[in-house]
Scaffold this motif. Structure first.
Motif, PDB file in Angstrom:
ATOM      1  N   UNK A  10       0.799  -1.222   0.000  1.00 57.27           N
ATOM      2  CA  UNK A  10       0.000   0.000   0.000  1.00 57.27           C
ATOM      3  C   UNK A  10       0.826   1.264   0.000  1.00 57.27           C
ATOM      4  N   UNK A  11       1.860   1.278  -0.831  1.00 60.62           N
ATOM      5  CA  UNK A  11       2.763   2.422  -0.922  1.00 60.62           C
ATOM      6  C   UNK A  11       2.629   3.065  -2.296  1.00 60.62           C
ATOM      7  N   UNK A  12       2.650   4.386  -2.333  1.00 57.93           N
ATOM      8  CA  UNK A  12       2.516   5.110  -3.595  1.00 57.93           C
ATOM      9  C   UNK A  12       3.605   4.708  -4.587  1.00 57.93           C
ATOM     10  N   UNK A  13       3.216   4.559  -5.862  1.00 58.64           N
ATOM     11  CA  UNK A  13       4.171   4.168  -6.900  1.00 58.64           C
ATOM     12  C   UNK A  13       5.148   5.281  -7.235  1.00 58.64           C
ATOM     13  N   UNK A  14       4.735   6.517  -7.028  1.00 56.95           N
ATOM     14  CA  UNK A  14       5.565   7.654  -7.427  1.00 56.95           C
ATOM     15  C   UNK A  14       6.542   8.105  -6.342  1.00 56.95           C
ATOM     16  N   UNK A  15       6.241   7.808  -5.093  1.00 55.77           N
ATOM     17  CA  UNK A  15       7.018   8.368  -3.994  1.00 55.77           C
ATOM     18  C   UNK A  15       8.415   7.757  -3.892  1.00 55.77           C
ATOM     19  N   UNK A  16       9.463   8.575  -3.884  1.00 55.97           N
ATOM     20  CA  UNK A  16      10.832   8.052  -3.739  1.00 55.97           C
ATOM     21  C   UNK A  16      11.017   7.376  -2.380  1.00 55.97           C
ATOM     22  N   UNK A  17      11.782   6.294  -2.355  1.00 54.36           N
ATOM     23  CA  UNK A  17      12.063   5.594  -1.097  1.00 54.36           C
ATOM     24  C   UNK A  17      13.386   6.108  -0.548  1.00 54.36           C
ATOM     25  N   UNK A  18      13.310   7.057   0.374  1.00 46.97           N
ATOM     26  CA  UNK A  18      14.493   7.587   1.032  1.00 46.97           C
ATOM     27  C   UNK A  18      14.760   6.803   2.320  1.00 46.97           C
ATOM     28  N   UNK A  71      14.493 -11.737   2.065  1.00 39.99           N
ATOM     29  CA  UNK A  71      14.959 -11.865   0.685  1.00 39.99           C
ATOM     30  C   UNK A  71      14.181 -10.954  -0.247  1.00 39.99           C
ATOM     31  N   UNK A  72      12.868 -10.901  -0.065  1.00 38.90           N
ATOM     32  CA  UNK A  72      12.021 -10.040  -0.896  1.00 38.90           C
ATOM     33  C   UNK A  72      12.295  -8.565  -0.612  1.00 38.90           C
ATOM     34  N   UNK A  73      12.395  -8.212   0.674  1.00 36.85           N
ATOM     35  CA  UNK A  73      12.671  -6.825   1.032  1.00 36.85           C
ATOM     36  C   UNK A  73      14.029  -6.389   0.485  1.00 36.85           C
ATOM     37  N   UNK A  74      14.995  -7.277   0.530  1.00 37.07           N
ATOM     38  CA  UNK A  74      16.326  -6.993  -0.020  1.00 37.07           C
ATOM     39  C   UNK A  74      16.233  -6.633  -1.502  1.00 37.07           C
ATOM     40  N   UNK A  75      15.471  -7.397  -2.266  1.00 41.93           N
ATOM     41  CA  UNK A  75      15.312  -7.124  -3.699  1.00 41.93           C
ATOM     42  C   UNK A  75      14.668  -5.758  -3.923  1.00 41.93           C
ATOM     43  N   UNK A  76      13.686  -5.421  -3.090  1.00 42.91           N
ATOM     44  CA  UNK A  76      13.024  -4.112  -3.202  1.00 42.91           C
ATOM     45  C   UNK A  76      13.988  -2.977  -2.868  1.00 42.91           C
ATOM     46  N   UNK A  77      14.745  -3.122  -1.796  1.00 44.05           N
ATOM     47  CA  UNK A  77      15.693  -2.077  -1.397  1.00 44.05           C
ATOM     48  C   UNK A  77      16.803  -1.927  -2.438  1.00 44.05           C
ATOM     49  N   UNK A  78      17.250  -3.039  -2.978  1.00 45.51           N
ATOM     50  CA  UNK A  78      18.284  -3.010  -4.009  1.00 45.51           C
ATOM     51  C   UNK A  78      17.776  -2.260  -5.236  1.00 45.51           C
ATOM     52  N   UNK A  79      16.536  -2.513  -5.595  1.00 46.47           N
ATOM     53  CA  UNK A  79      15.946  -1.861  -6.762  1.00 46.47           C
ATOM     54  C   UNK A  79      15.761  -0.359  -6.537  1.00 46.47           C
ATOM     55  N   UNK A  80      15.719   0.038  -5.268  1.00 50.00           N
ATOM     56  CA  UNK A  80      15.589   1.453  -4.940  1.00 50.00           C
ATOM     57  C   UNK A  80      16.926   2.070  -4.529  1.00 50.00           C
TER      58      UNK A  80
END
Length: 257
Positions: A10-18, A71-80
């Motif tokens: 439930x996180x906005x697609x546009x918002x940068x992940x800082x 493992x999934x969170x790692x992939x998301x953080x890596x992508x950001x």
């Protein structure tokens, strides 16, 4: 997978992940992707790959254990574009006063930001810090309690997470240890962890179903015999039938079992 992960929690697609946004990411993840072992109990496990984790938790809306969730969170953080590393370690059993000695079967993430290392963990059941925890002994406080990570010389690793859960722990207790000197080189290592958790008699995850998820007021936990809701620091526990178990898996955890 970035868009799929954002949609799931439930996180906005546009918002940068800082870095400052990570508290919200960890809170939302804990409330939407449950800690659970249903595939192990149903004997429906699979080889761990980037694709299989994404399919299981983002396409099929299931949860997972520490190696899957982190493992999934790692992939998301890596992508950001975060500087992240997967590490392994061991969990401390407060009842026996010993490490599980199942090998390094716990998985967590080390995130480096502005020269400081932080422990990030969304795969520790109801013991989640819900925030990045600096690996320098500084105490971090969240809605789930107080947490700190300190260097520790041990055969099991070199950094220990200790915690004091809100409304549950009177004193600090050991949570787990990680080995920062032996980073995970490939997700295929998690197949070894999965095999141990399936086959070893000491594994807590091959005895019966376990599901935990955070809620707006606390946590909800489910076994095939009990449903426990922690609401504003108070436990509400009830015995349930097998039929009710399957109903709660779907209703409270969103999993079609």
């Amino acid at each position: 997978m970035d868009a799929l992960f954002r949609k799931r929690i439930g996180l906005s697609e546009e918002e940068p992940i800082t870095f400052e946004k990570l508290d919200e990411v960890l809170e939302k993840t804990a409330r939407t992707i449950p800690f659970e072992n249903l595939r192990i109990m149903n004997q429906e496990t699979f080889d761990i790959t980037n694709e299989s984790l994404i399919d299981k938790m983002l396409a099929r809306n299931e949860g997972g254990l520490c190696y899957e969730l982190n493992g999934l969170l790692y992939l998301f953080l890596l992508e950001n574009d975060f500087d992240v590393t997967l590490v392994r370690g061991d969990v401390f059993n407060s009842d026996t006063g010993e490490w599980t000695k199942l090998g390094r079967t716990h998985v967590a993430i080390i995130l480096r930001h502005e020269g400081q290392d932080y422990l990030v963990d969304t795969g520790f059941g109801g013991n989640l810090p819900l925030k990045p925890v600096p690996m320098n002994g500084e105490v971090v406080t969240s809605s789930n309690g107080q947490f700190k990570v300190e260097a520790s010389k041990s055969d099991y690793g070199d950094y220990v997470l200790t915690l004091k859960l809100a409304d549950k722990d009177k004193d600090w207790r050991i949570g787990h240890i990680i080995d920062s000197k032996k980073p995970v080189k490939n997700l295929s290592e998690f197949n070894e962890i999965q095999k141990v958790l399936i086959e070893d008699d000491r594994s807590p995850f091959n005895k019966g179903p376990i599901l935990t998820k955070f809620t707006d007021d606390g946590t909800v936990s489910l076994t095939n015999k009990t449903l426990t809701r922690w609401i504003k620091g108070k436990a509400h526990k009830e015995k349930i039938s097998e039929k009710a178990f399957h109903e709660h898996v779907k209703k409270d955890f969103g999993i079609i079992n």
